[in-house]
Every structure is written in structure tokens, then in C-alpha cells.
Design an enzyme around this catalytic site. Structure first.
Site, mmCIF file in Angstrom:
data_model
loop_
_atom_site.group_PDB
_atom_site.id
_atom_site.type_symbol
_atom_site.label_atom_id
_atom_site.label_comp_id
_atom_site.label_asym_id
_atom_site.label_seq_id
_atom_site.Cartn_x
_atom_site.Cartn_y
_atom_site.Cartn_z
ATOM 1 N N GLY A 287 2.496 2.171 10.848
ATOM 2 C CA GLY A 287 3.464 3.251 10.713
ATOM 3 C C GLY A 287 4.167 3.616 12.012
ATOM 4 N N HIS B 4 -9.539 1.270 4.878
ATOM 5 C CA HIS B 4 -8.261 1.373 5.601
ATOM 6 C C HIS B 4 -8.460 2.304 6.800
ATOM 7 C CE1 HIS B 4 -4.149 2.520 6.521
ATOM 8 N NE2 HIS B 4 -3.783 1.400 5.924
ATOM 9 N N SER C 49 3.331 -2.248 10.343
ATOM 10 C CA SER C 49 4.788 -2.360 10.541
ATOM 11 C C SER C 49 5.353 -3.723 10.144
ATOM 12 C CB SER C 49 5.166 -2.010 11.982
ATOM 13 O OG SER C 49 4.811 -0.665 12.264
ATOM 14 N N LYS D 74 0.160 4.297 -0.268
ATOM 15 C CA LYS D 74 -0.444 5.502 0.333
ATOM 16 C C LYS D 74 -0.195 6.721 -0.569
ATOM 17 C CE LYS D 74 -0.162 3.268 4.763
ATOM 18 N NZ LYS D 74 -0.037 3.368 6.226
ATOM 19 N N GLU E 180 -6.798 4.650 7.951
ATOM 20 C CA GLU E 180 -6.561 6.078 7.695
ATOM 21 C C GLU E 180 -7.793 6.705 7.051
ATOM 22 O OE1 GLU E 180 -2.840 5.560 5.622
ATOM 23 O OE2 GLU E 180 -1.917 4.960 7.515
ATOM 24 N N ASN F 73 0.876 -1.177 0.000
ATOM 25 C CA ASN F 73 0.000 0.000 0.000
ATOM 26 C C ASN F 73 0.911 1.224 0.000
ATOM 27 O OD1 ASN F 73 -1.766 2.066 0.565
ATOM 28 N ND2 ASN F 73 -2.279 1.367 2.640
ATOM 29 N N GLU G 292 -5.650 -4.856 10.586
ATOM 30 C CA GLU G 292 -4.598 -3.865 10.779
ATOM 31 C C GLU G 292 -4.840 -3.130 12.087
ATOM 32 O OE1 GLU G 292 -2.625 -2.740 6.831
ATOM 33 O OE2 GLU G 292 -4.300 -1.389 7.141
HETATM 34 P P1 PGA Z 1 2.834 0.227 7.691
HETATM 35 O O1 PGA Z 1 1.375 0.467 7.068
HETATM 36 O O2 PGA Z 1 3.356 -1.050 7.112
HETATM 37 O O3 PGA Z 1 3.626 1.431 7.275
HETATM 38 O O4 PGA Z 1 2.662 0.131 9.170
HETATM 39 C C1 PGA Z 1 0.483 -0.600 6.885
HETATM 40 C C2 PGA Z 1 -0.803 -0.090 6.277
HETATM 41 O O5 PGA Z 1 -1.275 0.981 6.667
HETATM 42 O O6 PGA Z 1 -1.388 -0.753 5.384
#
Ligand code: PGA
Length: 256
Positions: free
Chosen positions: A177, A97, A217, A13, A99, A11, A171
Site C-alpha cells: 500500500g 497477512h 504495490s 481487504k 495487516e 485481496n 509480502e
Molecule cells: P497492495 O497490497 O497491492 O495494495 O500493496 C498488497 C496486499 O496487502 O496483499
């Protein structure tokens, strides 16, 4: 054992220029050409989808989007429809997601509408769920995840049918992140809970075949132990998917 082909999804982003995206995907494609038994997907920003599709050529890497609107077209300024994603070469779309849920106030009802629209077009949804740190610490992880499942899969639940290609993603918001990965057993516990809910809702045969990805992560250092868990069928990778070396190492986790 049910045949759930592992899926490693990147992803991206809101990152990368067209030139950077093309360069990254070319490297991933070249360095994973011989990888068998793992499905690979990248989900670039909308503006780079077409260029990435072109760069992929006949590579087996799949293309996905990070979001879509539930209507096919219309007066929805700033939105992109599933049809448009298909035209750009997408076969997958990430929905709900954290976010999107947290920053853009996306609700499970909206995710449900999007999932139904995606499936009606033949796009494969990757439906995300996960609790915040506050919710986990209050002992509400399963309640929150269950409420997100009930809401986001409501249409499928009413029809008592979920397309077998549908992908779920767990998630935990506190692991995205932040560098804090859920331990393999923390992730497995929730994955097992999700599969249990899918089983009660859609039946054993269906739930045993659906893939549930872990996200938060994920990096080369922890992918193998996560993938060793029985209900973890792949990963949704953010930060580590923006670097060809680390993403390729994650894809090749069996060799690590
Ligand atoms: P990350 O993000 O691997 O940077 O923690 C995962 C995601 O949001 O899909």
C-alpha cells in the site's frame, strides 16, 4: 520446469459494498473469460462472499477469504470458521497477512493452527510472510522470513508433509500500500530463499511444485517484470485489484 500455474489473487481487504463487489467481479469475469494459463482468485470481505459467488456463476475465477478461525464452531464472537467459508463458496483462504499480524497481533502459532484447520477441510491456504522496513534495513530479512516460515508451517514441518496446493506469499511490509514495490531482483532473492527453505524441509519435488506469490504495490506497470523472475509464480494484489481495468491488465500481464 515444474508446472506452477501462475496465480493472480485480488485481496479486497475491507473495501466495497455488495453492489460494488458484484459489479467488479462481473467485469473481471467477462473481460478475462478467454484467458488461459493463469488462475484468478478474488478475496472479498466476508459479507460479500456469497453475493460474489452467485455473481461468478460458472466462471473459472476462484473465491477466497482473507482470514478464518482455526476452530470449526464455538463461542468465538466475531470470528468465522473455515466451514462457513466453504459454505459461502471459498476454495482458498489468505492466512497471516501482515495487516493481521501487525494490527491484530496474529502470531505465527495462530497462522499455523489456521493452516492446519484449513487443510483439514480441503481449503487451500495462502500463507503470507514478509519483513518490515526496519528489519530489512537491519539486515534481518532472511531471519525474519525464516522464523515466520518455521512458525507458520510448524504442523506441516512436524508431519514432514505440506499439501502440494499450498500457496506461499512473500509480502514485504514496506511495499504494501506504499507504492514502493520490491525490485524484481529483491523479490526473487527472497522467493528463492523461501523455496530453498521449503526444499530443505519438504524435499525438492515438493518445493519445486509450490507456488510463491509476490505482494506489495503490484500494478500493471510492474507485473510483467516480476513474473519474469524464476521463483515468482503470481501476485497477491491489494489496491490495484479494486479496479477492474488494472486488475484485468495484471491478469493479462503476458500481453503487456
Ligand atoms: P497492495 O497490497 O497491492 O495494495 O500493496 C498488497 C496486499 O496487502 O496483499
Amino acid at each position: 520446469m515444474p508446472d506452477r500455474k501462475p496465480l493472480i489473487a485480488g485481496n479486497w481487504k475491507m473495501h466495497l459494498s455488495v453492489a460494488e463487489a458484484v459489479e467488479l467481479v462481473r467485469r473481471i469475469a467477462a473481460e478475462t473469460e478467454d484467458v488461459q494459463g493463469v488462475e484468478v482468485l478474488v478475496a472479498p470481505p466476508f459479507t460479500t462472499l456469497y453475493a460474489v459467488r452467485e455473481a461468478l456463476g460458472d466462471s473459472r475465477i476462484r473465491l477466497g477469504a482473507q482470514n478464518m478461525h482455526w476452530e470449526m464452531s464455538g463461542a468465538y464472537t466475531g470470528e468465522i470458521s473455515g466451514k462457513m467459508l466453504q459454505e459461502a463458496g471459498c476454495t482458498y483462504v489468505i492466512l497471516g497477512h501482515s495487516e493481521r499480524r501487525a494490527i491484530f497481533n496474529e502470531t505465527s502459532e495462530m497462522v499455523d493452527l489456521k493452516a492446519r484447520a484449513a487443510v483439514s477441510l480441503g481449503l487451500i491456504p495462502i500463507i503470507c510472510v514478509g519483513e518490515t522496513l526496519e528489519e530489512r534495513e537491519a539486515g534481518r530479512t532472511f531471519d525474519v522470513v525464516q522464523a515466520q516460515l518455521e512458525g507458520s508451517l510448524n504442523n506441516f514441518k512436524e508431519e514432514k508433509f505440506i499439501p502440494p496446493t499450498t500457496v506461499m506469499a512473500y509480502e514485504p511490509v514496506w511495499a504494501i500500500g506504499t507504492g514502493k514495490t520490491a525490485t524484481p531482483s529483491q523479490a526473487q532473492e527472497v522467493h528463492q530463499f523461501i523455496r530453498g527453505w521449503l526444499e530443505r524441509t519438504f524435499g525438492t519435488g515438493v518445493s519445486a511444485g509450490l507456488r510463491i506469490l509476490y505482494g506489495g504495490s503490484v500494478k500493471p506497470e510492474n507485473i510483467a517484470e516480476l513474473m519474469a523472475e524464476p521463483d515468482i509464480d503470481g501476485a497477491l494484489v491489494g489496491g490495484a485489484s479494486l479496479n477492474a481495468d488494472s486488475f484485468v491488465r495484471i491478469i493479462c500481464y503476458e500481453k503487456l
